[in-house]
Design a protein around this motif. Structure first.
Motif, PDB file in Angstrom:
ATOM      1  N   VAL A   8       0.840  -1.200   0.000  1.00 49.59           N
ATOM      2  CA  VAL A   8       0.000   0.000   0.000  1.00 49.59           C
ATOM      3  C   VAL A   8       0.881   1.260   0.000  1.00 49.59           C
ATOM      4  CG1 VAL A   8      -1.660   1.335   1.371  1.00 49.59           C
ATOM      5  CG2 VAL A   8      -2.001  -1.110   1.029  1.00 49.59           C
ATOM      6  N   VAL A   9       1.932   1.264   0.796  1.00 47.10           N
ATOM      7  CA  VAL A   9       2.843   2.413   0.848  1.00 47.10           C
ATOM      8  C   VAL A   9       3.522   2.607  -0.512  1.00 47.10           C
ATOM      9  CG1 VAL A   9       4.999   3.257   1.869  1.00 47.10           C
ATOM     10  CG2 VAL A   9       3.212   2.343   3.331  1.00 47.10           C
ATOM     11  N   ILE A  10       3.966   1.521  -1.141  1.00 40.83           N
ATOM     12  CA  ILE A  10       4.614   1.617  -2.457  1.00 40.83           C
ATOM     13  C   ILE A  10       3.626   2.143  -3.495  1.00 40.83           C
ATOM     14  CG2 ILE A  10       5.597   0.260  -4.350  1.00 40.83           C
ATOM     15  CD1 ILE A  10       6.993  -1.443  -2.202  1.00 40.83           C
ATOM     16  N   ILE A  11       2.398   1.646  -3.468  1.00 43.02           N
ATOM     17  CA  ILE A  11       1.369   2.121  -4.403  1.00 43.02           C
ATOM     18  C   ILE A  11       1.074   3.598  -4.164  1.00 43.02           C
ATOM     19  CG2 ILE A  11      -1.080   1.921  -5.031  1.00 43.02           C
ATOM     20  CD1 ILE A  11      -0.765  -1.125  -4.677  1.00 43.02           C
ATOM     21  N   ILE A  13       3.137   5.841  -2.890  1.00 42.85           N
ATOM     22  CA  ILE A  13       4.294   6.617  -3.359  1.00 42.85           C
ATOM     23  C   ILE A  13       4.264   6.752  -4.883  1.00 42.85           C
ATOM     24  CG2 ILE A  13       6.812   6.580  -3.612  1.00 42.85           C
ATOM     25  CD1 ILE A  13       6.913   5.370  -0.759  1.00 42.85           C
ATOM     26  N   ILE A  14       3.978   5.658  -5.560  1.00 47.13           N
ATOM     27  CA  ILE A  14       3.891   5.700  -7.032  1.00 47.13           C
ATOM     28  C   ILE A  14       2.762   6.641  -7.464  1.00 47.13           C
ATOM     29  CG2 ILE A  14       3.340   4.333  -9.086  1.00 47.13           C
ATOM     30  CD1 ILE A  14       4.877   2.009  -7.785  1.00 47.13           C
ATOM     31  N   GLN A 151      12.588  14.194 -18.286  1.00 40.73           N
ATOM     32  CA  GLN A 151      13.235  13.698 -17.070  1.00 40.73           C
ATOM     33  C   GLN A 151      12.523  12.469 -16.527  1.00 40.73           C
ATOM     34  OE1 GLN A 151      13.126  17.096 -14.491  1.00 40.73           O
ATOM     35  NE2 GLN A 151      14.875  18.081 -15.468  1.00 40.73           N
ATOM     36  N   PHE A 152      13.305  11.664 -15.831  1.00 40.55           N
ATOM     37  CA  PHE A 152      12.752  10.496 -15.150  1.00 40.55           C
ATOM     38  C   PHE A 152      12.136  10.969 -13.843  1.00 40.55           C
ATOM     39  CE2 PHE A 152      12.956   6.852 -12.329  1.00 40.55           C
ATOM     40  CZ  PHE A 152      12.436   5.867 -13.139  1.00 40.55           C
ATOM     41  N   PRO A 153      11.032  10.552 -13.439  1.00 38.96           N
ATOM     42  CA  PRO A 153      10.145   9.520 -13.945  1.00 38.96           C
ATOM     43  C   PRO A 153       9.062  10.065 -14.893  1.00 38.96           C
ATOM     44  CG  PRO A 153       9.380  10.132 -11.785  1.00 38.96           C
ATOM     45  CD  PRO A 153      10.609  10.962 -12.074  1.00 38.96           C
TER      46      PRO A 153
END
Length: 189
Positions: A8-11, A13-14, A151-153
């Motif tokens: 959930v935290v990764i999602i 952040i994305i 630029q990335f991302p």
């Protein structure tokens, strides 16, 4: 349970990165569009001034029909330009035509002393200065947009959001660039 929290935290952040990238692109796109609109305003003011300038010169230099026609034709082309590339081309054409018009004016001392002509020339000079500033602002906005888009991302999402291509700069065409690098005119007294 910890794995679910990590996912959930990764999602989250994305999602924040994607939303941030999208919002930044939208803001920069709007900034570039506003800067282009500022150029449009200055070009319109210049185009509105041209007929008065042509009429003033006509009274003194009626046999300079070719130069006056070139200015009128350049003004008509500028009025129909819509894209950045079209406006750049017609702006370059107008600048060249106005240069010829002022060269013609140099041959007529009475015209150069005419207060109406001098006022129109001063107004045109003021508009040209504002136009140069508007071009710089536009090119800066375009440069920033193009840099962020690449630029990335952001580059990963730009195409999905409809920002897949770079914006063109408002720049001098190759012929005018070559003329600028030629030897400067000599001034003799």
């Amino acid at each position: 349970m910890i794995a679910l929290i990590v996912v959930v935290v990764i999602i989250a952040i994305i999602a924040f990165v994607v939303i941030g990238a999208y919002n930044r692109l939208v803001a920069l796109d709007q900034s570039a569009d506003q800067a282009f609109a500022d150029i449009d305003v200055q070009l319109k003011q210049r185009n509105d001034l041209i007929p008065n300038l042509v009429e003033t010169v006509k009274g003194y230099a009626s046999h300079e029909a070719g130069t006056l026609a070139a200015v009128t034709q350049a003004r008509a082309a500028a009025a129909g330009a819509t894209s950045v590339n079209d406006k750049v081309a017609t702006d370059n054409m107008m600048t060249a035509a106005l240069g010829k018009l002022f060269a013609v004016a140099e041959a007529y001392p009475d015209l150069k002393a005419n207060t109406n002509f001098l006022e129109l020339q001063r107004e045109l000079s003021d508009i040209e200065n504002k136009l140069a500033a508007a071009r710089r602002f536009f090119n800066n906005a375009v440069s920033e947009f193009n840099a962020v888009r690449a630029q990335f991302p952001t580059v990963l999402f730009a195409g999905m959001f409809g920002f897949g291509s770079e914006k063109p700069f408002f720049e001098v065409d190759a012929a005018d660039r070559a003329a600028m690098t030629a030897a400067p005119p000599s001034v003799k007294f």
